[in-house]
Write a protein that holds these residues in place. Structure first.
Motif, PDB file in Angstrom:
ATOM      1  N   VAL A  17      -7.710  -7.697   7.710  1.00 15.18           N
ATOM      2  CA  VAL A  17      -6.494  -8.291   7.145  1.00 15.18           C
ATOM      3  C   VAL A  17      -5.914  -7.430   6.028  1.00 15.18           C
ATOM      4  CG1 VAL A  17      -5.593 -10.260   5.831  1.00 15.18           C
ATOM      5  CG2 VAL A  17      -6.959 -10.651   7.887  1.00 15.18           C
ATOM      6  N   PRO A  18      -6.715  -7.014   5.022  1.00 16.95           N
ATOM      7  CA  PRO A  18      -6.113  -6.170   3.988  1.00 16.95           C
ATOM      8  C   PRO A  18      -5.623  -4.833   4.525  1.00 16.95           C
ATOM      9  CG  PRO A  18      -8.470  -6.455   3.603  1.00 16.95           C
ATOM     10  CD  PRO A  18      -8.096  -7.355   4.720  1.00 16.95           C
ATOM     11  N   GLU A  19      -6.270  -4.310   5.553  1.00 24.69           N
ATOM     12  CA  GLU A  19      -5.792  -3.051   6.139  1.00 24.69           C
ATOM     13  C   GLU A  19      -4.407  -3.243   6.764  1.00 24.69           C
ATOM     14  OE1 GLU A  19      -7.315  -0.270   5.593  1.00 24.69           O
ATOM     15  OE2 GLU A  19      -9.258  -1.034   4.961  1.00 24.69           O
ATOM     16  N   TYR A  20      -4.220  -4.345   7.474  1.00 27.53           N
ATOM     17  CA  TYR A  20      -2.916  -4.635   8.067  1.00 27.53           C
ATOM     18  C   TYR A  20      -1.859  -4.849   6.995  1.00 27.53           C
ATOM     19  CZ  TYR A  20      -5.525  -5.420  12.421  1.00 27.53           C
ATOM     20  OH  TYR A  20      -6.347  -5.291  13.514  1.00 27.53           O
ATOM     21  N   LEU A  21      -2.216  -5.584   5.940  1.00 28.57           N
ATOM     22  CA  LEU A  21      -1.278  -5.809   4.841  1.00 28.57           C
ATOM     23  C   LEU A  21      -0.912  -4.493   4.162  1.00 28.57           C
ATOM     24  CD1 LEU A  21      -2.765  -9.054   3.239  1.00 28.57           C
ATOM     25  CD2 LEU A  21      -0.672  -8.855   4.596  1.00 28.57           C
ATOM     26  N   GLY A  22      -1.886  -3.604   4.013  1.00 29.26           N
ATOM     27  CA  GLY A  22      -1.628  -2.305   3.411  1.00 29.26           C
ATOM     28  C   GLY A  22      -0.646  -1.482   4.235  1.00 29.26           C
ATOM     29  N   VAL A  23      -0.834  -1.489   5.541  1.00 30.50           N
ATOM     30  CA  VAL A  23       0.088  -0.764   6.426  1.00 30.50           C
ATOM     31  C   VAL A  23       1.487  -1.390   6.347  1.00 30.50           C
ATOM     32  CG1 VAL A  23       0.587  -0.216   8.841  1.00 30.50           C
ATOM     33  CG2 VAL A  23      -1.716   0.115   7.939  1.00 30.50           C
ATOM     34  N   LEU A  24       1.540  -2.708   6.264  1.00 28.23           N
ATOM     35  CA  LEU A  24       2.821  -3.403   6.112  1.00 28.23           C
ATOM     36  C   LEU A  24       3.517  -2.968   4.818  1.00 28.23           C
ATOM     37  CD1 LEU A  24       4.669  -5.634   7.311  1.00 28.23           C
ATOM     38  CD2 LEU A  24       3.424  -7.250   5.875  1.00 28.23           C
ATOM     39  N   MET A  25       2.756  -2.856   3.730  1.00 24.86           N
ATOM     40  CA  MET A  25       3.323  -2.398   2.453  1.00 24.86           C
ATOM     41  C   MET A  25       3.821  -0.955   2.563  1.00 24.86           C
ATOM     42  SD  MET A  25       3.430  -4.539  -0.081  1.00 24.86           S
ATOM     43  CE  MET A  25       3.924  -5.798   1.052  1.00 24.86           C
ATOM     44  N   LEU A  26       3.052  -0.114   3.245  1.00 27.60           N
ATOM     45  CA  LEU A  26       3.477   1.280   3.425  1.00 27.60           C
ATOM     46  C   LEU A  26       4.785   1.341   4.216  1.00 27.60           C
ATOM     47  CD1 LEU A  26       0.058   2.981   4.255  1.00 27.60           C
ATOM     48  CD2 LEU A  26       1.344   3.158   2.126  1.00 27.60           C
ATOM     49  N   LYS A 113      -6.296  -1.306  -2.342  1.00 29.72           N
ATOM     50  CA  LYS A 113      -5.272  -0.520  -1.642  1.00 29.72           C
ATOM     51  C   LYS A 113      -4.015  -1.355  -1.417  1.00 29.72           C
ATOM     52  CE  LYS A 113      -7.156   0.807   2.145  1.00 29.72           C
ATOM     53  NZ  LYS A 113      -7.581   1.450   3.383  1.00 29.72           N
ATOM     54  N   VAL A 114      -4.195  -2.601  -0.959  1.00 29.25           N
ATOM     55  CA  VAL A 114      -3.048  -3.479  -0.695  1.00 29.25           C
ATOM     56  C   VAL A 114      -2.274  -3.720  -1.980  1.00 29.25           C
ATOM     57  CG1 VAL A 114      -2.353  -5.808  -0.012  1.00 29.25           C
ATOM     58  CG2 VAL A 114      -4.165  -4.646   1.235  1.00 29.25           C
ATOM     59  N   GLU A 115      -2.987  -4.028  -3.044  1.00 30.14           N
ATOM     60  CA  GLU A 115      -2.324  -4.378  -4.296  1.00 30.14           C
ATOM     61  C   GLU A 115      -1.639  -3.177  -4.938  1.00 30.14           C
ATOM     62  OE1 GLU A 115      -5.498  -6.355  -6.326  1.00 30.14           O
ATOM     63  OE2 GLU A 115      -5.502  -7.983  -4.858  1.00 30.14           O
ATOM     64  N   ILE A 116      -2.241  -2.018  -4.852  1.00 35.51           N
ATOM     65  CA  ILE A 116      -1.591  -0.810  -5.363  1.00 35.51           C
ATOM     66  C   ILE A 116      -0.343  -0.508  -4.533  1.00 35.51           C
ATOM     67  CG2 ILE A 116      -1.842   1.695  -5.631  1.00 35.51           C
ATOM     68  CD1 ILE A 116      -4.828   1.105  -6.359  1.00 35.51           C
ATOM     69  N   ALA A 117      -0.441  -0.660  -3.222  1.00 37.32           N
ATOM     70  CA  ALA A 117       0.725  -0.444  -2.357  1.00 37.32           C
ATOM     71  C   ALA A 117       1.826  -1.446  -2.688  1.00 37.32           C
ATOM     72  CB  ALA A 117       0.318  -0.545  -0.886  1.00 37.32           C
ATOM     73  N   MET A 143       6.087  -7.566 -12.824  1.00 38.55           N
ATOM     74  CA  MET A 143       5.255  -6.371 -13.002  1.00 38.55           C
ATOM     75  C   MET A 143       3.900  -6.741 -13.600  1.00 38.55           C
ATOM     76  SD  MET A 143       5.406  -3.268 -12.329  1.00 38.55           S
ATOM     77  CE  MET A 143       4.741  -1.692 -12.722  1.00 38.55           C
ATOM     78  N   LEU A 144       3.916  -7.592 -14.616  1.00 46.94           N
ATOM     79  CA  LEU A 144       2.658  -8.026 -15.223  1.00 46.94           C
ATOM     80  C   LEU A 144       1.818  -8.819 -14.223  1.00 46.94           C
ATOM     81  CD1 LEU A 144       3.801  -9.056 -18.815  1.00 46.94           C
ATOM     82  CD2 LEU A 144       2.485  -7.028 -18.150  1.00 46.94           C
ATOM     83  N   GLY A 145       2.484  -9.598 -13.376  1.00 50.89           N
ATOM     84  CA  GLY A 145       1.767 -10.357 -12.358  1.00 50.89           C
ATOM     85  C   GLY A 145       1.059  -9.446 -11.370  1.00 50.89           C
ATOM     86  N   LEU A 146       1.737  -8.386 -10.931  1.00 50.48           N
ATOM     87  CA  LEU A 146       1.124  -7.454  -9.985  1.00 50.48           C
ATOM     88  C   LEU A 146      -0.030  -6.680 -10.628  1.00 50.48           C
ATOM     89  CD1 LEU A 146       4.322  -6.176  -8.145  1.00 50.48           C
ATOM     90  CD2 LEU A 146       2.428  -7.459  -7.126  1.00 50.48           C
TER      91      LEU A 146
END
Length: 165
Positions: A17-26, A113-117, A143-146
């Motif tokens: 799931v986080p890998e898919y979310l990361g690709v979505l963010m990219l 990775k997801v959160e940084i993306a 920004m503070l939330g992220l």
């Protein structure tokens, strides 16, 4: 297992799931960057103060700097999650807890990775919004939330590691 290689933690759907979310963010970052490349003037906002107001401007080429930074960080974390045996752990690693600790640590890398993306994608989106006069500045609470989410994830997984000794 005494080697540094990941013992196959990427088999279940939940770990993907986080890998898919990361690709979505990219993908979102690429789309936002493309939109900015075609719609922004040659001078774009490149820095925001604590209040969220623009306090630095630069060339449109700076759009690609964020993409490059994220690409390096994302690839680096992807490679790093494949060798959890080289991580520093907050507890003593033994034969009995090694696999469990490595699974938790790899999970932390995936979510980071997801959160940084997401953080970089948000910054790029704000740059495009401000540069096209659709927004006045960056939302400090967003920004503070992220950033808080990223730090919270690190804290959550660190506590999990400590409790899993």
């Amino acid at each position: 297992m005494t080697d540094n290689a990941s013992p196959g933690f990427d088999r279940g759907w939940l770990t993907r799931v986080p890998e898919y979310l990361g690709v979505l963010m990219l993908g979102a970052l690429v789309a936002i960057t493309y939109q900015g490349a075609v719609s922004l003037p040659e001078r774009i906002p490149t820095h925001f103060g604590v209040s969220g107001a623009v306090d630095g401007w630069g060339p449109k080429l700076m759009l690609y700097v964020l993409v490059g930074i994220l690409a390096v960080v994302y690839l680096g974390l992807t490679l790093l999650q494949r060798v959890p045996g080289i991580y520093n752990y907050p507890v003593k690693v033994t034969d009995e807890n090694r696999t469990r600790l490595q699974m938790i640590a790899v999970g932390m890398m995936r979510w980071m990775k997801v959160e940084i993306a997401a953080l970089v994608t948000y910054i790029q989106w704000v740059v495009v919004q401000v540069g096209t006069h659709q927004a006045a500045g960056m939302s400090t609470p967003a920004m503070l939330g992220l950033v808080g989410l990223l730090l919270g994830t690190c804290a959550f997984f660190t506590v999990w590691l400590i409790r899993s000794k």
